[in-house]
Design an enzyme around this catalytic site. Structure first.
Site, PDB file in Angstrom:
ATOM      1  N   ALA A 265     -37.309  -1.425   3.087  1.00  0.00           N
ATOM      2  CA  ALA A 265     -37.386   0.035   2.952  1.00  0.00           C
ATOM      3  C   ALA A 265     -36.627   0.634   4.128  1.00  0.00           C
ATOM      4  O   ALA A 265     -36.508   0.020   5.179  1.00  0.00           O
ATOM      5  CB  ALA A 265     -38.837   0.476   2.978  1.00  0.00           C
TER       6      ALA A 265
ATOM      7  N   LYS B  35     -20.123  -7.515 -12.163  1.00  0.00           N
ATOM      8  CA  LYS B  35     -20.000  -6.801 -10.879  1.00  0.00           C
ATOM      9  C   LYS B  35     -20.978  -5.619 -10.801  1.00  0.00           C
ATOM     10  O   LYS B  35     -21.723  -5.479  -9.829  1.00  0.00           O
ATOM     11  CB  LYS B  35     -18.553  -6.310 -10.698  1.00  0.00           C
ATOM     12  CG  LYS B  35     -18.323  -5.447  -9.482  1.00  0.00           C
ATOM     13  CD  LYS B  35     -18.614  -6.187  -8.182  1.00  0.00           C
ATOM     14  CE  LYS B  35     -18.717  -5.201  -7.036  1.00  0.00           C
ATOM     15  NZ  LYS B  35     -19.087  -5.832  -5.779  1.00  0.00           N
TER      16      LYS B  35
ATOM     17  N   GLY C  80     -26.094   2.984   1.334  1.00  0.00           N
ATOM     18  CA  GLY C  80     -24.921   3.850   1.474  1.00  0.00           C
ATOM     19  C   GLY C  80     -23.692   3.004   1.253  1.00  0.00           C
ATOM     20  O   GLY C  80     -23.734   2.010   0.528  1.00  0.00           O
TER      21      GLY C  80
ATOM     22  N   GLU D  12     -14.900  -8.528  -6.990  1.00  0.00           N
ATOM     23  CA  GLU D  12     -15.109  -8.928  -5.589  1.00  0.00           C
ATOM     24  C   GLU D  12     -16.561  -8.662  -5.205  1.00  0.00           C
ATOM     25  O   GLU D  12     -17.087  -7.597  -5.488  1.00  0.00           O
ATOM     26  CB  GLU D  12     -14.161  -8.136  -4.687  1.00  0.00           C
ATOM     27  CG  GLU D  12     -14.272  -8.498  -3.235  1.00  0.00           C
ATOM     28  CD  GLU D  12     -14.122  -9.991  -3.005  1.00  0.00           C
ATOM     29  OE1 GLU D  12     -13.057 -10.543  -3.309  1.00  0.00           O
ATOM     30  OE2 GLU D  12     -15.088 -10.636  -2.538  1.00  0.00           O
TER      31      GLU D  12
ATOM     32  N   ASP E  33       0.864  -1.185   0.000  1.00  0.00           N
ATOM     33  CA  ASP E  33       0.000   0.000   0.000  1.00  0.00           C
ATOM     34  C   ASP E  33       0.898   1.231   0.000  1.00  0.00           C
ATOM     35  O   ASP E  33       2.054   1.173   0.439  1.00  0.00           O
ATOM     36  CB  ASP E  33      -0.895   0.002   1.249  1.00  0.00           C
ATOM     37  CG  ASP E  33      -2.171   0.814   1.063  1.00  0.00           C
ATOM     38  OD1 ASP E  33      -3.259   0.212   0.976  1.00  0.00           O
ATOM     39  OD2 ASP E  33      -2.076   2.064   0.985  1.00  0.00           O
TER      40      ASP E  33
ATOM     41  N   ASN F  84     -24.445  -5.265  -8.297  1.00  0.00           N
ATOM     42  CA  ASN F  84     -24.698  -4.155  -7.365  1.00  0.00           C
ATOM     43  C   ASN F  84     -25.913  -3.328  -7.794  1.00  0.00           C
ATOM     44  O   ASN F  84     -26.695  -2.875  -6.963  1.00  0.00           O
ATOM     45  CB  ASN F  84     -23.461  -3.261  -7.247  1.00  0.00           C
ATOM     46  CG  ASN F  84     -22.477  -3.815  -6.232  1.00  0.00           C
ATOM     47  OD1 ASN F  84     -22.697  -4.872  -5.673  1.00  0.00           O
ATOM     48  ND2 ASN F  84     -21.381  -3.104  -5.993  1.00  0.00           N
TER      49      ASN F  84
ATOM     50  N   CYS G  40     -19.712   1.324  -1.990  1.00  0.00           N
ATOM     51  CA  CYS G  40     -19.910   0.631  -3.280  1.00  0.00           C
ATOM     52  C   CYS G  40     -21.164   1.056  -4.034  1.00  0.00           C
ATOM     53  O   CYS G  40     -21.056   1.664  -5.104  1.00  0.00           O
ATOM     54  CB  CYS G  40     -19.921  -0.874  -3.048  1.00  0.00           C
ATOM     55  SG  CYS G  40     -18.304  -1.486  -2.563  1.00  0.00           S
TER      56      CYS G  40
ATOM     57  N   PHE H 184     -32.887  -8.020   0.361  1.00  0.00           N
ATOM     58  CA  PHE H 184     -32.766  -6.677  -0.219  1.00  0.00           C
ATOM     59  C   PHE H 184     -34.119  -6.063  -0.569  1.00  0.00           C
ATOM     60  O   PHE H 184     -34.278  -5.390  -1.570  1.00  0.00           O
ATOM     61  CB  PHE H 184     -31.806  -6.675  -1.431  1.00  0.00           C
ATOM     62  CG  PHE H 184     -30.377  -6.575  -0.975  1.00  0.00           C
ATOM     63  CD1 PHE H 184     -29.718  -5.351  -0.948  1.00  0.00           C
ATOM     64  CD2 PHE H 184     -29.710  -7.690  -0.514  1.00  0.00           C
ATOM     65  CE1 PHE H 184     -28.427  -5.251  -0.472  1.00  0.00           C
ATOM     66  CE2 PHE H 184     -28.420  -7.610  -0.024  1.00  0.00           C
ATOM     67  CZ  PHE H 184     -27.769  -6.390  -0.011  1.00  0.00           C
TER      68      PHE H 184
HETATM   69  N1  LIG Z   1     -15.526  -2.337   0.424  1.00  0.00           N
HETATM   70  C1  LIG Z   1     -16.307  -3.236  -0.130  1.00  0.00           C
HETATM   71  O1  LIG Z   1     -17.233  -3.756   0.483  1.00  0.00           O
HETATM   72  C2  LIG Z   1     -16.083  -3.669  -1.549  1.00  0.00           C
HETATM   73  C3  LIG Z   1     -16.709  -4.818  -2.026  1.00  0.00           C
HETATM   74  C4  LIG Z   1     -16.474  -5.208  -3.339  1.00  0.00           C
HETATM   75  C5  LIG Z   1     -15.672  -4.451  -4.151  1.00  0.00           C
HETATM   76  N2  LIG Z   1     -15.076  -3.319  -3.675  1.00  0.00           N
HETATM   77  C6  LIG Z   1     -14.194  -2.564  -4.550  1.00  0.00           C
HETATM   78  O2  LIG Z   1     -12.850  -2.862  -4.189  1.00  0.00           O
HETATM   79  C7  LIG Z   1     -12.010  -1.703  -4.336  1.00  0.00           C
HETATM   80  C8  LIG Z   1     -11.350  -1.366  -3.013  1.00  0.00           C
HETATM   81  O3  LIG Z   1     -12.340  -1.057  -2.078  1.00  0.00           O
HETATM   82  P1  LIG Z   1     -11.991  -0.852  -0.525  1.00  0.00           P
HETATM   83  O4  LIG Z   1     -13.294  -0.611   0.156  1.00  0.00           O
HETATM   84  O5  LIG Z   1     -11.126  -1.941  -0.083  1.00  0.00           O
HETATM   85  O6  LIG Z   1     -11.145   0.501  -0.610  1.00  0.00           O
HETATM   86  P2  LIG Z   1     -10.283   1.177   0.558  1.00  0.00           P
HETATM   87  O7  LIG Z   1     -10.375   2.635   0.317  1.00  0.00           O
HETATM   88  O8  LIG Z   1     -10.702   0.623   1.880  1.00  0.00           O
HETATM   89  O9  LIG Z   1      -8.798   0.676   0.287  1.00  0.00           O
HETATM   90  C9  LIG Z   1      -8.058   1.047  -0.827  1.00  0.00           C
HETATM   91  C10 LIG Z   1      -6.589   0.997  -0.459  1.00  0.00           C
HETATM   92  O10 LIG Z   1      -5.804   1.215  -1.643  1.00  0.00           O
HETATM   93  C11 LIG Z   1      -4.662   1.982  -1.274  1.00  0.00           C
HETATM   94  N3  LIG Z   1      -4.058   2.608  -2.454  1.00  0.00           N
HETATM   95  C12 LIG Z   1      -4.435   3.721  -3.123  1.00  0.00           C
HETATM   96  N4  LIG Z   1      -3.601   3.955  -4.150  1.00  0.00           N
HETATM   97  C13 LIG Z   1      -2.672   2.964  -4.135  1.00  0.00           C
HETATM   98  C14 LIG Z   1      -1.542   2.657  -4.935  1.00  0.00           C
HETATM   99  N5  LIG Z   1      -1.219   3.406  -5.973  1.00  0.00           N
HETATM  100  N6  LIG Z   1      -0.799   1.588  -4.614  1.00  0.00           N
HETATM  101  C15 LIG Z   1      -1.121   0.803  -3.557  1.00  0.00           C
HETATM  102  N7  LIG Z   1      -2.186   1.047  -2.760  1.00  0.00           N
HETATM  103  C16 LIG Z   1      -2.948   2.111  -3.047  1.00  0.00           C
HETATM  104  C17 LIG Z   1      -5.219   2.971  -0.263  1.00  0.00           C
HETATM  105  O11 LIG Z   1      -4.186   3.547   0.497  1.00  0.00           O
HETATM  106  C18 LIG Z   1      -6.152   2.070   0.533  1.00  0.00           C
HETATM  107  O12 LIG Z   1      -5.475   1.482   1.619  1.00  0.00           O
HETATM  108  C19 LIG Z   1     -12.929  -0.610  -4.874  1.00  0.00           C
HETATM  109  O13 LIG Z   1     -12.876  -0.617  -6.270  1.00  0.00           O
HETATM  110  C20 LIG Z   1     -14.308  -1.069  -4.422  1.00  0.00           C
HETATM  111  O14 LIG Z   1     -15.336  -0.579  -5.253  1.00  0.00           O
HETATM  112  C21 LIG Z   1     -15.251  -2.925  -2.381  1.00  0.00           C
END
Ligand SMILES: NC(=O)c1ccc[n+]([C@@H]2O[C@H](COP(=O)([O-])OP(=O)(O)OC[C@H]3O[C@@H](n4cnc5c(N)ncnc54)[C@H](O)[C@@H]3O)[C@@H](O)[C@H]2O)c1
Length: 431
Positions: free
Chosen positions: A255, A207, A260, A151, A30, A211, A263, A252
């Site tokens: 009401a 995906k 929020g 995911e 990260d 959603n 995603c 799902f």
């Molecule tokens: N949160 C969920 O429930 C969920 C479920 C399915 C899919 N997603 C998708 O997965 C992706 C990530 O979601 P999240 O909730 O984990 O996001 P998040 O914001 O919690 O985590 C993202 C991470 O990426 C890091 N990051 C940013 N730029 C970077 C880089 N250049 N190199 C390395 N790390 C970097 C950030 O520092 C952060 O720690 C999104 O596209 C989201 O839509 C999320």
């Protein structure tokens, strides 16, 4: 297998920890140094049920490594998962800046064959975009494949979802990548929960389609809730009556205050942009989004109909966007609290795990750990998140502690008749 997870947020941490727990060596990479330092020191920066135990166990076993060194992250792995954030930008499209940064580093540091996995939620066509960026940054030509592996985990149940996914979707146009990815995931597939191989663009759309369907069901019920209120019907019973129909199913259909989180709101907006860019009609999803935006304020309108909000003190139970998570991104509670503050109200708020995150975005709110303490001398109570912790409280005590016995139940967790019999002025959604 040696894996790198780029981006250690909610998805990256669960994925990395989950794969380490299956016996793989996992590098979590990260750009956020503070986060990586915490993780390397054994401190989990997010709340996710069940995650801490497997994270600590695999860290101790040496199967999890946390680094900020992009070169090492790329060179020392066979498969690189892109799990970075893809927020919405000012044009209401998915912002691929972080995805592009990771792709650039992969191209720059690649030393042998890699599979690059798009796990972040990204618009259709992004695998081609990632391929192009990698190629442009390669020092010399090295073979690689990009696959799409969206995911579907739910925050609050993410560890369970990693271990027991409903399906695993792999979009691949390379036999070699398909075989390696299938062997990586094989232990988690079941006859009725298969690994599904599609072409890349189909996987990318699955995906958003998933959603969008879930968000549509929520907006569908929220729109109907107004008709229920006007006619004396109960949306919860309507949902139950619908849910027994095998073609519809019961999930799902609640009401409430709308969806929020990090995603649904952004993914619906990104889907609308994708449709428009491809000259397709986006009316349905624009309506879903519009209904959801309106829904967040519905409790404020209800409250306004029974009390003078200026100079009042309002208690809010629940801050996280849903139960069992500390994630407050796009949480309806934040909008409700800020709207009430703008109207001159003081806020008391309570949440089992999201208070620390809430302190970073909300000003002038008094936070409480205890739901009873939260409501003492408040003019009304709003239930904004349906945490189990709020379901079985002593409502007689609640009535005594509140200055006025007013409950606006934004998640329909209480029984209207029971609440009215106890002497509350009770308002749910669509009942
Ligand atoms: N949160 C969920 O429930 C969920 C479920 C399915 C899919 N997603 C998708 O997965 C992706 C990530 O979601 P999240 O909730 O984990 O996001 P998040 O914001 O919690 O985590 C993202 C991470 O990426 C890091 N990051 C940013 N730029 C970077 C880089 N250049 N190199 C390395 N790390 C970097 C950030 O520092 C952060 O720690 C999104 O596209 C989201 O839509 C999320």
């Amino acid at each position: 297998m040696k894996l790198t997870i780029a981006g250690t947020g909610y998805v990256g941490l669960v994925t990395g920890t989950g794969f380490a727990n299956l016996g793989n060596d996992v590098i979590c990479f990260d750009i956020d140094k503070a986060k990586i330092n915490l993780l390397a020191d054994g401190v989990l920066p997010i709340y996710e049920p069940g995650l801490e135990e497997i994270y600590k166990r695999n860290l101790k076993a040496g199967r999890l490594e946390f680094i900020t060194d992009a070169k090492k992250a790329v060179r020392e792995s066979d498969i690189i998962f892109i799990c970075v954030n893809t927020p919405i930008n000012e044009h209401q499209e998915a912002d691929l800046t972080a995805v592009k940064e990771v792709a650039r580093a992969i191209g720059q540091y690649m030393n042998d064959y890699k599979i690059v996995v798009n796990k972040s939620t990204v618009p259709v066509g992004t695998a081609d975009f990632v391929k192009k960026i990698i190629k442009e940054n390669q020092q010399k030509k090295i073979e690689f494949d990009v696959v799409s592996n969206p995911e579907f985990l739910r925050e609050g149940a993410a560890v369970k979802d990693f271990e027991n996914p409903d399906r695993i979707v792999i979009g691949s146009e390379s036999k070699k990548a398909e075989e390696i990815m299938t062997s990586l995931y094989r232990s988690r597939a079941r006859a009725d929960r298969p690994i599904m191989i599609t072409n890349i663009r189909t996987a990318e759309i699955i995906k958003y389609a998933s959603n969008a369907m879930l968000a549509t069901r929520i907006s569908f019920m929220n729109q109907l809730s107004y008709l229920c209120e006007k006619t004396g019907a109960d949306i919860k019973a309507v949902a139950r009556g619908m849910g027994f129909d095998g073609r519809i199913g019961s999930r799902f259909l609640q009401a409430g205050l709308g969806y929020g989180g990090s995603c649904f709101p952004k993914d619906i907006k990104a889907l609308i942009s994708m449709l428009k860019q491809n000259d397709c009609d986006s009316d349905l999803f624009e309506a879903v989004n519009r209904i959801n935006e309106k829904q967040k304020s519905v409790v404020v309108k209800k409250l306004k109909s029974v009390i003078e909000i200026k100079d009042s003190t309002i208690a809010v139970w629940g801050i996280s966007f849903k139960p069992k998570t500390d994630d407050i991104r796009e949480a309806p509670s934040i909008i409700i609290i800020e709207e009430l503050q703008n109207m001159g109200a003081k806020i008391h708020a309570c949440d089992p795990v999201a208070i620390e995150n809430a302190k970073n975005v909300l000003n002038d709110v008094m936070f409480f750990e205890n739901p009873y303490e939260t409501i003492r001398d408040c003019d009304a109570l709003i239930v904004a998140t349906e945490w189990n912790e709020f379901r079985n409280l002593d409502m007689r005590a609640v009535k005594i502690l509140l200055k006025n016995p007013i409950i606006i139940d934004g998640r329909n967790i209480y029984d209207p008749k029971e609440m009215t019999d106890l002497g509350f002025k009770y308002m749910g959604i669509g009942r």
